[in-house]
Design a protein around this motif. Structure first.
Motif, PDB file in Angstrom:
ATOM      1  N   ALA A  53       0.845  -1.200   0.000  1.00  0.00           N
ATOM      2  CA  ALA A  53       0.000   0.000   0.000  1.00  0.00           C
ATOM      3  C   ALA A  53       0.879   1.250   0.000  1.00  0.00           C
ATOM      4  N   PHE A  54       0.222   2.415  -0.090  1.00  0.00           N
ATOM      5  CA  PHE A  54       0.992   3.661  -0.181  1.00  0.00           C
ATOM      6  C   PHE A  54       0.245   4.774   0.548  1.00  0.00           C
ATOM      7  N   LYS A  55       0.111   4.603   1.882  1.00  0.00           N
ATOM      8  CA  LYS A  55      -0.591   5.599   2.683  1.00  0.00           C
ATOM      9  C   LYS A  55       0.235   6.127   3.851  1.00  0.00           C
ATOM     10  N   THR A  56       1.323   5.449   4.218  1.00  0.00           N
ATOM     11  CA  THR A  56       2.099   5.840   5.383  1.00  0.00           C
ATOM     12  C   THR A  56       3.545   6.124   4.996  1.00  0.00           C
ATOM     13  N   ILE A  57       4.251   6.823   5.882  1.00  0.00           N
ATOM     14  CA  ILE A  57       5.652   7.121   5.614  1.00  0.00           C
ATOM     15  C   ILE A  57       6.486   5.839   5.638  1.00  0.00           C
ATOM     16  N   GLY A  58       6.078   4.875   6.477  1.00  0.00           N
ATOM     17  CA  GLY A  58       6.780   3.601   6.502  1.00  0.00           C
ATOM     18  C   GLY A  58       6.679   2.881   5.173  1.00  0.00           C
ATOM     19  N   GLY A  82      -5.983   6.995  -9.474  1.00  0.00           N
ATOM     20  CA  GLY A  82      -6.283   8.264  -8.832  1.00  0.00           C
ATOM     21  C   GLY A  82      -5.008   9.051  -8.577  1.00  0.00           C
ATOM     22  N   PHE A  83      -5.129  10.138  -7.809  1.00  0.00           N
ATOM     23  CA  PHE A  83      -3.953  10.974  -7.554  1.00  0.00           C
ATOM     24  C   PHE A  83      -2.835  10.196  -6.896  1.00  0.00           C
ATOM     25  N   ALA A  84      -3.159   9.378  -5.886  1.00  0.00           N
ATOM     26  CA  ALA A  84      -2.124   8.651  -5.161  1.00  0.00           C
ATOM     27  C   ALA A  84      -1.350   7.717  -6.089  1.00  0.00           C
ATOM     28  N   GLY A  85      -2.077   6.970  -6.913  1.00  0.00           N
ATOM     29  CA  GLY A  85      -1.417   6.030  -7.812  1.00  0.00           C
ATOM     30  C   GLY A  85      -0.604   6.703  -8.893  1.00  0.00           C
ATOM     31  N   ILE A  86      -1.169   7.740  -9.514  1.00  0.00           N
ATOM     32  CA  ILE A  86      -0.470   8.410 -10.610  1.00  0.00           C
ATOM     33  C   ILE A  86       0.786   9.119 -10.114  1.00  0.00           C
ATOM     34  N   GLU A  87       0.696   9.797  -8.981  1.00  0.00           N
ATOM     35  CA  GLU A  87       1.872  10.503  -8.467  1.00  0.00           C
ATOM     36  C   GLU A  87       2.959   9.526  -8.020  1.00  0.00           C
ATOM     37  N   ALA A  88       2.559   8.427  -7.360  1.00  0.00           N
ATOM     38  CA  ALA A  88       3.541   7.421  -6.959  1.00  0.00           C
ATOM     39  C   ALA A  88       4.217   6.811  -8.182  1.00  0.00           C
ATOM     40  N   LEU A  89       3.413   6.444  -9.168  1.00  0.00           N
ATOM     41  CA  LEU A  89       3.944   5.868 -10.406  1.00  0.00           C
ATOM     42  C   LEU A  89       4.904   6.828 -11.091  1.00  0.00           C
ATOM     43  N   ALA A  90       4.487   8.080 -11.275  1.00  0.00           N
ATOM     44  CA  ALA A  90       5.293   9.044 -12.017  1.00  0.00           C
ATOM     45  C   ALA A  90       6.609   9.351 -11.305  1.00  0.00           C
ATOM     46  N   GLU A  91       6.558   9.548  -9.987  1.00  0.00           N
ATOM     47  CA  GLU A  91       7.772   9.876  -9.244  1.00  0.00           C
ATOM     48  C   GLU A  91       8.746   8.693  -9.219  1.00  0.00           C
TER      49      GLU A  91
END
Length: 440
Positions: free
Chosen positions: A132-137, A174-183
């Protein structure tokens, strides 16, 4: 002689956007001995989630995207614990403290700001293989995981294993997935310059989205443009396609596509914190707290709520849709929290709550270094200008002057010295070397 009344006990559940900003507002405006504020969260910090993709990609130091609760909430009590039950009829909340003991907390005023959790679907292999991609950990883990896969691919002699190691899958457009993917794609492409036997075209990034478009938060034309930009970078985009299985890292999609991937990033939606199922508070069909426009829980005037966990009426849209609620994003969460703190103060002093009203001004997203997309004030912005807008908006929204300065310095140093792309893979299994030494 009149007996002095005890301060009102305000209990804030959750230390995310809503919890932190509400507590900040209360500690700033409450008079001495007017009320005591206790904030409860499993983590001792608030995470500014819009910066997680940049933290994962090495553009920002991970510690700088979290705000230590005890440092900024000097006039509040901070308890590191997990909420397990809410009984408003008894005005008690049951929590499991960091050391494992169970405790009951009493209150007069309750703020439920527990946010959301990842929405996990019953897909075979997802629980075992997904990240997942919701926490700093999770962001730190993902950064080290991705860079470790490059190291492993550079050293393997097995071409099929190498292909699997260099295949990275993101589910959710969504925003979370696209930004994570792009970065992260930007980071891996940059990192290949340090590997003699890995070229940018060797790395495969795949985006899977069940809907027919990505970035539903912006107008459709910008979503189409973003998908085109991703494809120009070599990213495979599967729209109107669902994931059917991830067993043993073997990805099966609904259109029949199959491939192996050692990295599966799950960003396909969120749901309200499930602790509400163990409460006596009213929820809607999506499991969110039923809230009034004044940010009180329906029928419970001593309970307040906002953010992802709450179904707050969106007064800017109720004329066209009477059932419209505020979308679960940082823009609404921060504004609702500030409004909520003011409403609590009003009620404590004998006043009435004021309805929350905010017309969404738009959305901005980063698509990697110097690339972005924005849809604000009915204006479409693409490329470098949108990227600048994204950084400017979020550094402004980042809590505390301390964190703003640290993030700006990270960006300045990154522009001057370039980002670091070294893997600290030992973080993911820190006892491995110690265990090996103990066996020798």
């Amino acid at each position: 002689m009149a007996v002095k009344s005890e301060p009102t006990r305000i209990l804030v559940l959750g230390g995310g956007y809503v919890g932190l900003y509400t507590a900040l507002g209360l500690q700033k405006k409450l008079r001495a001995n007017e009320a005591s504020v206790t904030i409860v969260d499993p983590q001792p910090h608030m995470t500014y989630q819009p910066f997680l993709p940049e933290a994962a990609a090495g553009a920002i130091e991970p510690r700088h995207v979290v705000v230590p609760l005890r440092r900024v909430l000097r006039r509040c009590h901070v308890l590191t614990a997990r909420v397990t039950k809410i009984e408003n009829e008894r005005k008690t909340v049951t929590v499991e403290a960091a050391d494992g003991h169970i405790e009951q907390l009493n209150y007069d005023v309750l703020v439920v700001a527990l946010g959301s959790v990842a929405r996990i679907l019953p897909i075979p292999g997802l629980a075992e293989e997904g990240i997942a991609f919701k926490t700093i950990g999770e962001a730190i883990y993902l950064r080290n995981h991705v860079l470790t896969k490059l190291d492993e691919a550079a050293s393997t002699l097995d071409p099929e294993l190498r292909k699997r190691l260099l295949t990275f899958t993101v589910v959710g457009g969504g925003f979370a997935g696209i930004e994570a993917l792009a970065e992260l794609e930007d980071m891996t492409r940059f990192a290949t310059r340090y590997y003699e036997n890995i070229q940018p075209e060797d790395i495969r990034w795949v985006l899977v989205e069940a809907a027919g478009r990505i970035l539903p938060e912006v107008r459709e034309t910008l979503g189409v443009w973003t998908a085109e930009q991703l494809e120009k970078r070599g990213i495979e985009v599967y729209l109107s396609t669902a994931a059917k299985s991830f067993e043993n890292g073997h990805v099966v999609l609904s259109d029949g596509t199959e491939f192996d991937s050692d990295t599966i990033i799950w960003t396909a939606g969120v749901k309200a914190n499930p602790v509400l199922a163990n409460s006596d508070l009213p929820v809607d069909k999506r499991g969110r707290l039923q809230a009034t426009a004044g940010l009180q829980v329906v029928g419970q005037p001593n309970v307040w709520t906002a953010g992802d966990i709450a179904a707050v009426p969106d007064l800017s849209r109720t004329e066209e849709d009477p059932t419209a609620t505020c979308p679960p994003n940082a823009q609404h969460a921060v504004r609702q929290a500030r409004h909520l703190a003011k409403n609590i103060i009003r009620v404590l002093r004998g006043g009435q709550p004021v309805d929350y009203y905010h017309r969404n001004v738009g959305s901005v997203a980063s698509l990697g270094l110097h690339k972005g997309v924005a849809d604000t004030f009915n204006i479409k912005v693409k490329g470098f200008a949108a990227w600048v807008m994204h950084r400017a908006y979020h550094v402004k929204a980042m809590p505390t002057f301390n964190r703003k300065v640290r993030i700006l310095l990270d960006w300045a140093l990154g522009g001057l010295l370039r980002r670091e792309v070294v893997s600290l893979g030992q973080i993911n299994n820190p006892k491995e070397e110690f265990a090996r030494a103990s066996r020798s």
